[in-house]
Design a protein around this motif. Structure first.
Motif, short mmCIF file in Angstrom:
data_model
loop_
_atom_site.label_atom_id
_atom_site.label_comp_id
_atom_site.label_asym_id
_atom_site.label_seq_id
_atom_site.Cartn_x
_atom_site.Cartn_y
_atom_site.Cartn_z
N ALA A 50 57.98 86.30 42.97
CA ALA A 50 58.62 85.24 42.21
C ALA A 50 58.31 85.38 40.72
CB ALA A 50 58.14 83.88 42.71
N PHE A 51 59.22 84.89 39.90
CA PHE A 51 59.06 84.90 38.45
C PHE A 51 57.77 84.20 38.04
CE2 PHE A 51 60.13 82.58 34.42
CZ PHE A 51 60.23 83.67 33.57
N ILE A 52 57.55 82.99 38.54
CA ILE A 52 56.37 82.21 38.13
C ILE A 52 55.08 82.88 38.58
CG2 ILE A 52 55.16 80.00 38.46
CD1 ILE A 52 57.54 79.91 36.45
N ASP A 53 55.04 83.45 39.78
CA ASP A 53 53.84 84.17 40.24
C ASP A 53 53.55 85.37 39.34
OD1 ASP A 53 53.45 82.39 42.33
OD2 ASP A 53 54.52 83.64 43.79
N THR A 54 54.60 86.05 38.92
CA THR A 54 54.42 87.21 38.04
C THR A 54 53.91 86.77 36.68
OG1 THR A 54 56.21 88.32 39.24
CG2 THR A 54 55.56 89.26 37.10
N ILE A 55 54.43 85.66 36.16
CA ILE A 55 53.94 85.11 34.89
C ILE A 55 52.45 84.82 35.00
CG2 ILE A 55 54.06 83.13 33.30
CD1 ILE A 55 56.54 84.90 33.12
N LYS A 56 52.04 84.16 36.08
CA LYS A 56 50.62 83.83 36.28
C LYS A 56 49.76 85.09 36.28
CE LYS A 56 51.43 79.64 38.97
NZ LYS A 56 51.37 79.05 40.34
N ALA A 57 50.21 86.13 36.97
CA ALA A 57 49.44 87.37 37.04
C ALA A 57 49.31 88.02 35.67
CB ALA A 57 50.09 88.34 38.03
N VAL A 58 50.40 88.07 34.92
CA VAL A 58 50.38 88.68 33.59
C VAL A 58 49.49 87.87 32.65
CG1 VAL A 58 51.79 89.22 31.56
CG2 VAL A 58 52.57 89.90 33.84
N LEU A 59 49.63 86.55 32.67
CA LEU A 59 48.83 85.72 31.78
C LEU A 59 47.35 85.73 32.13
CD1 LEU A 59 51.12 82.62 31.12
CD2 LEU A 59 50.66 84.57 29.61
N SER A 60 47.01 86.19 33.32
CA SER A 60 45.59 86.27 33.68
C SER A 60 44.88 87.33 32.84
CB SER A 60 45.41 86.57 35.17
OG SER A 60 45.73 87.92 35.47
N GLU A 61 45.64 88.25 32.24
CA GLU A 61 45.04 89.30 31.41
C GLU A 61 45.62 89.43 30.02
OE1 GLU A 61 44.30 93.16 32.95
OE2 GLU A 61 43.35 92.39 34.76
N MET A 62 46.83 88.96 29.81
CA MET A 62 47.50 89.16 28.52
C MET A 62 47.37 87.94 27.62
SD MET A 62 51.51 90.06 27.83
CE MET A 62 52.14 90.22 26.17
N GLN A 63 46.89 88.16 26.40
CA GLN A 63 46.85 87.12 25.38
C GLN A 63 48.21 87.08 24.71
OE1 GLN A 63 44.19 85.00 24.41
NE2 GLN A 63 45.88 84.01 23.37
N ILE A 64 48.86 85.92 24.68
CA ILE A 64 50.16 85.82 24.03
C ILE A 64 50.09 84.85 22.86
CG2 ILE A 64 51.42 86.43 26.13
CD1 ILE A 64 52.24 83.41 26.31
N GLU A 65 50.97 85.09 21.88
CA GLU A 65 51.09 84.16 20.76
C GLU A 65 52.52 83.67 20.60
OE1 GLU A 65 49.68 86.37 17.36
OE2 GLU A 65 51.70 87.07 16.87
N GLY A 66 53.42 84.22 21.39
CA GLY A 66 54.81 83.79 21.31
C GLY A 66 55.55 84.06 22.59
N ALA A 67 56.62 83.28 22.80
CA ALA A 67 57.50 83.47 23.95
C ALA A 67 58.93 83.24 23.49
CB ALA A 67 57.15 82.49 25.06
#
Length: 139
Positions: A50-67
């Motif tokens: 799922a899109f949301i599950d993938t977002i959660k996995a990526v955000l567990s390691e990636m620092q973001i400043e914009g979307a």
């Protein structure tokens, strides 16, 4: 063996090699991916992952400043849009860093994916379930 949650080798490598302001797209199963852009294809069957599950996995390691999100997402798929915004807000609270969210047309979004370091394709079949994350810094 890795200690953190994200164990997918290509995703882990991608995130480890990001620099400040590099962009990564996470998309539904239908978004066209430019031939010249790295594709990390996670799609197995419709809805998995799922899109949301993938977002959660990526955000567990990636620092973001914009979307960057397509304007159509909020109108056509409001539940998924709200779930994405909730995760971004949660990320802001956990990191104590502001995350800029901007909206562009879906056509402009597709064109912007060409600048992404990689496109991560999910099995999501919800219209416009796509986001471009801009890499931030952890310091």
């Amino acid at each position: 063996m890795k200690k953190s949650a994200l164990i997918h080798a290509e995703l882990s490598h991608l995130i480890a090699t990001l620099g400040h302001t590099d962009e990564v797209t996470i998309c539904d199963a239908g978004l066209p991916i430019p031939a010249e852009t790295q594709r990390i294809d996670l799609a197995l069957i419709p809805g998995v992952p799922a899109f949301i599950d993938t977002i959660k996995a990526v955000l567990s390691e990636m620092q973001i400043e914009g979307a960057v999100i397509a304007e159509e997402f909020a109108e056509v798929s409001p539940e998924h849009h709200q779930a994405l915004l909730a995760l971004i807000h949660q990320e802001e609270q956990q990191t104590d860093k502001a995350i800029t969210v901007s909206y562009i047309s879906h056509e402009a979004f597709k064109a912007k994916t060409r600048a992404s370091k990689a496109v991560i394709r999910t099995g999501e079949c919800t219209p416009y379930a796509n986001v471009i994350f801009q890499s931030g810094v952890v310091f």
